[in-house]
Design a protein around this motif. Structure first.
Motif, mmCIF file in Angstrom:
data_model
loop_
_atom_site.group_PDB
_atom_site.id
_atom_site.type_symbol
_atom_site.label_atom_id
_atom_site.label_comp_id
_atom_site.label_asym_id
_atom_site.label_seq_id
_atom_site.Cartn_x
_atom_site.Cartn_y
_atom_site.Cartn_z
ATOM 1 N N LYS B 35 0.830 -1.211 0.000
ATOM 2 C CA LYS B 35 0.000 0.000 0.000
ATOM 3 C C LYS B 35 0.865 1.262 0.000
ATOM 4 C CE LYS B 35 -4.120 -1.734 -0.078
ATOM 5 N NZ LYS B 35 -5.017 -1.449 -1.226
ATOM 6 N N ALA B 39 0.793 4.140 -2.811
ATOM 7 C CA ALA B 39 0.654 5.565 -2.475
ATOM 8 C C ALA B 39 1.773 6.384 -3.121
ATOM 9 C CB ALA B 39 0.668 5.750 -0.953
ATOM 10 N N ASN B 43 1.209 9.270 -6.002
ATOM 11 C CA ASN B 43 1.544 10.652 -5.636
ATOM 12 C C ASN B 43 2.843 11.133 -6.276
ATOM 13 O OD1 ASN B 43 -0.492 11.639 -3.489
ATOM 14 N ND2 ASN B 43 -0.020 9.537 -2.861
ATOM 15 N N ALA B 162 4.005 11.060 4.253
ATOM 16 C CA ALA B 162 2.544 11.025 4.082
ATOM 17 C C ALA B 162 2.133 9.745 3.355
ATOM 18 C CB ALA B 162 2.081 12.260 3.307
ATOM 19 N N CYS B 163 2.929 9.321 2.370
ATOM 20 C CA CYS B 163 2.630 8.072 1.655
ATOM 21 C C CYS B 163 2.756 6.871 2.589
ATOM 22 C CB CYS B 163 3.588 7.891 0.470
ATOM 23 S SG CYS B 163 3.409 9.152 -0.805
ATOM 24 N N GLU B 166 -0.197 6.655 4.833
ATOM 25 C CA GLU B 166 -1.353 6.166 4.077
ATOM 26 C C GLU B 166 -1.316 4.630 4.010
ATOM 27 O OE1 GLU B 166 -1.762 8.581 0.482
ATOM 28 O OE2 GLU B 166 -2.966 6.942 -0.390
ATOM 29 N N ALA B 169 -1.987 2.973 7.441
ATOM 30 C CA ALA B 169 -3.411 3.067 7.790
ATOM 31 C C ALA B 169 -4.225 2.051 6.994
ATOM 32 C CB ALA B 169 -3.923 4.487 7.541
ATOM 33 N N ALA B 170 -3.883 1.909 5.703
ATOM 34 C CA ALA B 170 -4.640 0.980 4.855
ATOM 35 C C ALA B 170 -4.497 -0.456 5.343
ATOM 36 C CB ALA B 170 -4.168 1.102 3.402
#
Lengths: 418, 418
Positions: B35, B39, B43, B162-163, B166, B169-170
């Protein structure tokens, strides 16, 4: 005596000897161990005479009885020394062992070879038999060592050093492979722990204050053996007999040892069944009980534990007890207060045992066994130089492998990088 | 901003997250890695925009071209990042692996379980892709990490962070498993390397001065990656073609890398045959030759080497050459001057190859292969966080295993110590 120059010379000689020890074959190393044992046996009388000098000086200087006891080379201590040497001789030689040697796509073979660390500096207190234990392990693992025993044991240690030198010579190994510091000047310790270019690792053996001081001041990596605040957790699904036996053994088999239980955690659902039975046995043996509020309401002879109790290594007939709601609370308590030495769960529940093994972050984690088993002999290491509470390099009982390292080896046939 | 409080908070959060990561199952960790790769891919544009900010600031601050080059997130760098994440996801999970679980005479079973170290602090310089490499290895090995990149890459690193958040969290993993320090204040480094209770190991990645400073000041164990003063020894019994190919590859394949050869040792008996052929090829590639007296008498284009040359990591098209009498002299030279990184012998002689492998005290020791193979990918580790020149804990290329430790596990059936 110029301590700096003297220690520097020991260091230089040790480094040189370590090269020779690293390539010494197993037979020679074993022969040296056997010859040292023979020299010890042949010199029992001389060892006793020198030991008496230390004992007399200790008495004159008002050493505590416990220290005098550790200082004494009893006939049984000398027997244990020769026996220990023979046992180390019988252990497999770890040096040169190659593991995981596999072909890679490039055609090279890559594996790892176990090799000595080089020079080990060992700093210990009054027990002169440590001189033999430490020398034996360093010798077998192909290291040179510099041993700095307690000043109160100086005569005993020098007499033992003479036996070691005799054994090394008989096997054709360099005398400087094992050097016992001849001065009682404390500056020698300061030098030893800062000779980075001559010494690869420092092993302090002794009380907490010695180990903390050495760790803080050493510029060389230290294999630390700190507190054992060990826990037993009795789960709801525990077999009652196993629970009582293990808890009694872990607390009362010996009090002054690092793998003794200091805190007992009990699941709420089994507390009323197990605690009264356990308390009865512990009280008979004279163990003082300090418990949480719930524990005290179950046990009339229990006093209230304070926050300080959870972080105390009693090394004495005292036990702190806490009733917890679940495995999660037990693990949380352990990971917060434990010194990371040894913890054991008593349970018949497969899933909880599996979780305890994985999630408890200590050097030894057990299911249905007494914490007292955390020991190099019991684990099959043959001997131990201490029990490491560090995470890096060696964790738990440190035997021959802990005094070695792995280097990569590559076997090729002319391969180059593309 | 109160740096001490800020870093303390990161430390506390990392410690908490490390408990969760230690018990996270393999599937979840792999999902997070995939994930994060997704990301990053989604991005690309945002990453470029943030990277441009860093590049512009770097140009304004007069950063060297080489540093600007390392700072740039080229499309190929971003591809390598996502590819690296997928590769780490595909590696076997080391966590929880149990080895040598054997019964002991007492009836207990004793083995060792591989477990994460806990919290890893990583300090690195300008390359922002290290943020992904380091995070991926720490995540897969079940550790939490605190990453402190170079201040010149702050915008790029925050965009990458930030990636990562992400992806975590996923997969349902805690965001605090990977924390990228948000301040460029250098005091943050001082805090990171002294938070003993929150951080278990420090990995500095960068130039020698960074690593030495961190090692000297850290109160936490450091996995060090210092100089590579690598040697190739061409023995009398070497195959001439292999010798020339390996020496040319080890010196010229890449100059600025730690596993490049810096000193060539040549046995006297083969020097006249091998050195002129080798010199010809090296001179064509623009390599400057600095030799001992004997070497210079053989090679007209050689200048005299000084003592300083034997201890220099050139990282440049320069080679020092010494003619030696024997394997013993070669090993002596290596053990004296080498940085303990990587050494290779070229020989067809079985006995000398065997001795070289055992007696040379470096993290990688090779026979008939280019020193350039000393690398985590080439060794099959899948990835590396550096090449350790320490002896303790991890030695040589450090992959997932180097970020873990072994704890003892004991399985019993109610056993107590007799």
């Amino acid at each position: 005596m110029d301590i700096k120059a003297y220690m520097g010379q020991l260091g230089q000689q040790a480094r040189k000897a370590s090269r020779e020890m690293g390539r010494a074959d197993t037979g020679k190393k074993n022969l040296a161990l056997i010859k040292i044992a023979e020299a010890i046996a042949a010199n029992r009388e001389q060892l006793s005479i020198e030991n008496q000098k230390d004992l007399r000086a200790g008495q004159e200087n008002g050493l505590e009885a416990a220290l005098l006891d550790r200082l004494e080379l009893k006939p049984s201590t000398i027997d244990a020394m020769t026996e220990g040497l023979k046992q180390v001789a019988a252990l497999a030689d770890p040096v040169g062992g190659i593991s995981d040697l596999n072909y890679r796509p490039s055609g090279i073979q890559v594996g790892q070879m176990r090799v000595p660390l080089g020079v080990i500096g060992i700093i210990y207190e009054s027990r002169p038999n440590v001189t033999i234990d430490a020398a034996a392990l360093c010798l077998k693992s192909g290291n040179a060592c510099i041993l700095r025993g307690g000043s109160e044991a100086i005569h005993s240690n020098q007499a033992i050093a003479a036996c070691i030198a005799e054994g090394l010579a008989a096997a054709g190994l360099p005398a400087e492979a094992v050097q016992v510091v001849e001065t009682t000047d404390r500056a020698a310790v300061g030098e030893l722990i800062s000779m980075d270019s001559y010494v690869d690792v420092i092993v302090p053996r002794g009380g907490r204050s010695l180990i903390e001081r050495i760790s803080n001041e050493s510029t060389i990596p230290v294999i630390k053996h700190l507190d054992g605040i060990c826990h037993v957790y009795i789960d709801d699904k525990a077999d009652l007999n196993k629970a009582v036996n293990i808890a009694v053994n872990a607390k009362t088999h010996r009090y002054g040892v690092c793998n003794a239980m200091e805190t007992l955690l009990v699941a709420e659902g089994i507390a009323t069944k197990v605690l009264p039975r356990l308390a009865e046995q512990l009280l008979v043996k004279g163990v003082e009980l300090r418990g949480c509020l719930k524990t005290c309401s179950l046990l009339p002879d229990c006093v209230r534990a304070t926050e300080q109790d959870w972080v105390t290594e009693y090394l004495a007939p005292v036990l702190s007890i806490k009733i917890v709601e679940s495995l999660d609370e037990a693990i949380e308590h352990i990971n917060r207060y434990s010194s990371g030495h040894t913890e054991s769960i008593v349970t018949e529940d497969y899933t909880l045992a599996r979780r305890f093994l994985r999630e408890v972050d200590s050097s030894s984690v057990m299911v249905n066994a007494s914490t007292r088993f955390a020991d190099g002999f019991e684990y099959g290491l043959g001997a131990e130089i201490g029990i490491s509470t560090d995470k890096l390099h060696a964790r738990g009982p440190v035997g021959l492998n802990g005094l070695t390292t792995l280097k990569y080896i590559v076997l090729g046939d002319g391969q180059i990088r593309q």
